[in-house]
Scaffold this motif. Sequence first.
Motif, short mmCIF file in Angstrom:
data_model
loop_
_atom_site.label_atom_id
_atom_site.label_comp_id
_atom_site.label_asym_id
_atom_site.label_seq_id
_atom_site.Cartn_x
_atom_site.Cartn_y
_atom_site.Cartn_z
N VAL A 1 0.69 -1.17 0.01
CA VAL A 1 -0.01 0.02 0.11
C VAL A 1 0.91 1.26 -0.07
CG1 VAL A 1 -1.38 1.32 1.40
CG2 VAL A 1 -1.79 -1.28 1.43
N VAL A 2 0.79 2.12 -0.88
CA VAL A 2 1.42 3.34 -1.16
C VAL A 2 0.12 4.48 -1.03
CG1 VAL A 2 2.99 4.98 -2.25
CG2 VAL A 2 3.45 2.45 -1.86
N TYR A 3 0.45 5.60 -0.19
CA TYR A 3 -0.75 6.64 -0.33
C TYR A 3 0.16 7.74 -0.08
CZ TYR A 3 -4.47 9.48 0.74
OH TYR A 3 -5.53 10.61 0.78
N SER A 4 -0.26 8.72 -0.92
CA SER A 4 0.55 10.04 -0.62
C SER A 4 -0.70 11.37 -0.69
CB SER A 4 1.24 10.35 -1.88
OG SER A 4 2.17 11.75 -1.58
N SER A 5 -0.37 12.08 0.32
CA SER A 5 -1.59 13.30 0.32
C SER A 5 -1.07 14.43 1.19
CB SER A 5 -2.89 12.65 1.11
OG SER A 5 -3.78 13.90 1.55
N SER A 6 -1.50 15.65 0.77
CA SER A 6 -1.15 16.72 1.86
C SER A 6 -1.66 16.42 3.24
CB SER A 6 -1.72 18.03 1.35
OG SER A 6 -3.23 17.97 1.26
N ALA A 7 -2.36 15.52 3.58
CA ALA A 7 -3.13 15.33 4.78
C ALA A 7 -2.11 14.22 5.68
CB ALA A 7 -4.15 14.29 4.82
N ILE A 8 -1.17 13.91 4.92
CA ILE A 8 0.07 12.87 5.51
C ILE A 8 0.85 13.66 6.04
CG2 ILE A 8 1.57 11.19 5.34
CD1 ILE A 8 -1.24 10.11 5.33
#
Length: 115
Positions: free
Chosen positions: A50-57
């Motif tokens: 699982v790879v997830y990128s966001s300004s919320a991280i």
Amino acid sequence: MAVAPDENSGQGWVSATLDSSVPAGTTLHVVDADGKVVATYVTSKQIQNVVYSSSAIRSGAEYRIHSGGSAGTGGTGGLAAKAGTLGSAEQIAKVTAGDAPEGGGFGGGPGGGRR
């Protein structure tokens, strides 16, 4: 092979290698340390990374990956526009944002990887 954003990315990211693969149609949640669902995704095929990128991280913060619960509404490519709910979802991984998973299998092909 899982590929995470570049170290100089302008936003945070998490990357987790799961102990075992999850089948297509599995609802996964990225959850912050306060228990808030940051993102919900329904897998389109069997996966183990699982790879997830966001300004919320937030880089350096701890996140958990949960399997189960309900998916959010709307969205594109399996990523819900509105986060779902955990319900009885089971925690399947714990990661620190910005850290690559241990044990290899991390890198990139053409145009990817870490420099």
